[in-house]
Design an enzyme around this catalytic site. Structure first.
Site, PDB file in Angstrom:
ATOM      1  CB  SER A  47     -19.336  15.244 -40.405  1.00 40.29           C
ATOM      2  OG  SER A  47     -20.418  14.891 -40.144  1.00 40.29           O
ATOM      3  CE  LYS A  50     -22.185  17.841 -37.975  1.00 40.35           C
ATOM      4  NZ  LYS A  50     -21.874  16.569 -38.792  1.00 40.35           N
ATOM      5  CB  SER A 107     -19.084  15.394 -35.927  1.00 50.06           C
ATOM      6  OG  SER A 107     -19.424  15.714 -37.163  1.00 50.06           O
TER       7      SER A 107
END
Length: 468
Positions: A47, A50, A107
């Site tokens: 993640s 992101k 997230s």
């Protein structure tokens, strides 16, 4: 032979266990690398991906491709993403600002996918933009295949590249950076908690940035902290647990603060060029605002220099302020102080009105300038903020309104909602053609273009006014 084979097996197992680990520590002020280990090894970013998704969203908002209050329709693809997720449903509509908060704080994979689709229409198109942006940022060993970071063949990055990414978020979009330090945030359909709240709460000076975890990646983290005049970024790939990862990052940050010089000249990274060819919902978004002719009114001939009288606004402005105070400002999620979800305009500052006349006004006229009727409209111009252009002679026009009060109200409300681009401008109400033009003056061409695009993204009528 059996012993040799066993020894080789143990070595290979140890190498496999150690391979995913990588780390980098950087002095954020200068970009100087203070520590690195396997920093250029291509690994699964999880993640941490992101950060790039959000960087592009911030870019799109700033350049008027999309607005924070635009409603985004959730696709089946976004709604079906696996956890971590916000819990979005197919065809649900939600404001962009809430998707940003969910992706940055929780997230959420469904929110990240919805953001990418809102900007570029499809996951593949957004991934291409991610890769273009990564190349422009100097992330030379990164390849993105999706918006969220779930494991996918070829979706790889490095500790060095993700440290660079974190530094660009910090300096390229500082107004948004506070998102990454929030322990909780309102994501529209529910309140979400930060995936890195333990680190943020336990390490002095920590204020971001992003966690990541998949089985293939392990426990990843890009963290930034500030102590005194020092700012350090540390990145870890391949942590074995949240606790051990956080402990390792804390050690790396300590190392960074001990090695970073106390005084150093700030060298911010350069922003990449803006080259988006964005499409939303299959429609090309026009990113450049042009006009064929200037609508600036001609100067009125006067016999002598006009006198200016300043009076406090008695009527009208308080109504506007009270309306704006209860509305959620478009920038409410990006201003570090006050907290974005608590932002309301400060009504304590006095707001002045200048009445410009060809003859010196009497005290009675000055006192009544903010509330008198529109019958003598062509005898004056009303300026709802005193400013100087300092050589900046472009403007923007928000349209023509039936009454002076309405034009003043629109100007004030717009100025409060778009303070980042309109701060310091001259707000003018000019009688013209049976109505009242609401204008902001004192901009350069680029600032006027940017302000118009941001306002148009919020569905506010706006066109540029060239000098002359």
């Amino acid at each position: 032979m059996i012993l040799i084979a066993a020894w080789l097996l143990l070595v290979n197992v140890g190498a496999a266990l150690g391979a995913p680990y990588a780390a980098m520590v950087m002095d954020a002020r200068t970009g100087e690398v203070l520590h690195s280990r396997n920093a250029d090894t291509r690994l699964h970013p999880a993640s941490l991906t992101k950060m790039m998704t959000l960087y592009i969203v911030f870019e799109a908002v700033e350049h008027g491709e999309i607005g924070l209050d635009d409603m985004v329709r959730i696709s089946r693809n976004a709604a079906s993403e696996p956890p971590s997720k916000l819990g979005l449903r197919t065809n649900q509509r939600i404001k962009l600002r809430y998707l940003i908060r969910a992706a940055a704080v929780k997230s959420a994979n469904d929110a990240a996918t919805a953001l990418g689709e809102a900007i570029e229409g499809t996951e593949a198109a957004f991934a291409r933009r991610m890769n273009r942006t990564a190349k422009a940022l100097g992330m030379t060993r990164t390849t993105f295949k999706n918006m969220h970071g779930l494991t996918e063949s070829g979706h790889l990055s490095t500790a060095r590249d993700m440290t660079i990414m974190g530094r660009h978020i910090l300096y390229d979009y500082p107004d948004y950076y506070n998102l990454f330090s929030r322990i909780t945030a309102d994501a529209g359909i529910r309140r979400v908690r930060h995936t890195n709240r333990q680190m943020l709460s336990s390490y002095r000076g920590a204020d971001g940035i992003k966690t990541g975890y998949t089985r293939a990646a392990g426990f990843n983290l890009v963290a930034s902290a500030q102590r005194g005049g020092k700012r350090v970024i540390a990145t870890v790939f391949g942590g074995r647990s949240t606790a051990t990862r956080n402990a390792r990052v804390a050690d790396l940050l300590d190392m960074g603060f001990s090695r970073a010089p106390t005084r150093v000249a700030l060298r911010k990274p350069g922003r990449p060029p803006y080259t988006a060819d964005s499409r939303r919902a299959g429609k090309t978004i026009r990113l450049v605002t042009t006009i064929q002719r200037s609508l600036r009114p001609r100067a009125r001939p006067i016999a002598s220099p006009p006198a200016t009288v300043v009076a406090a606004v008695k009527n009208g402005v308080e109504d506007v302020l009270s309306e704006v105070a209860v509305a959620q400002a478009p920038a409410d999620m990006v201003t570090p102080r006050p907290r974005p979800d608590e932002l309301a305009p400060d009504t304590g500052d006095a707001i002045a009105v200048a009445s410009v006349r060809t003859d010196p006004p009497t005290p009675e006229r000055a006192q009544g300038s903010a509330s008198e009727g529109d019958s003598d409209a062509d005898a004056r111009e009303v300026v709802t903020r005193i400013s100087t252009s300092d050589g900046r002679d472009w403007g923007i026009n928000l349209g023509r309104f039936d009454t002076r009060h309405t034009a003043q109200k629109v100007l004030l409300k717009t100025a409060l909602r778009e303070i980042s681009t309109l701060e310091g401008t001259l707000r003018k109400v000019v009688p013209r053609g049976g109505g009242f033009d609401a204008m902001f003056m004192g901009l350069d061409r680029d600032s006027a273009d940017l302000a118009c695009r941001r306002l148009q993204a919020r569905k506010v009528t706006c066109f540029m006014m060239a000098p002359g």
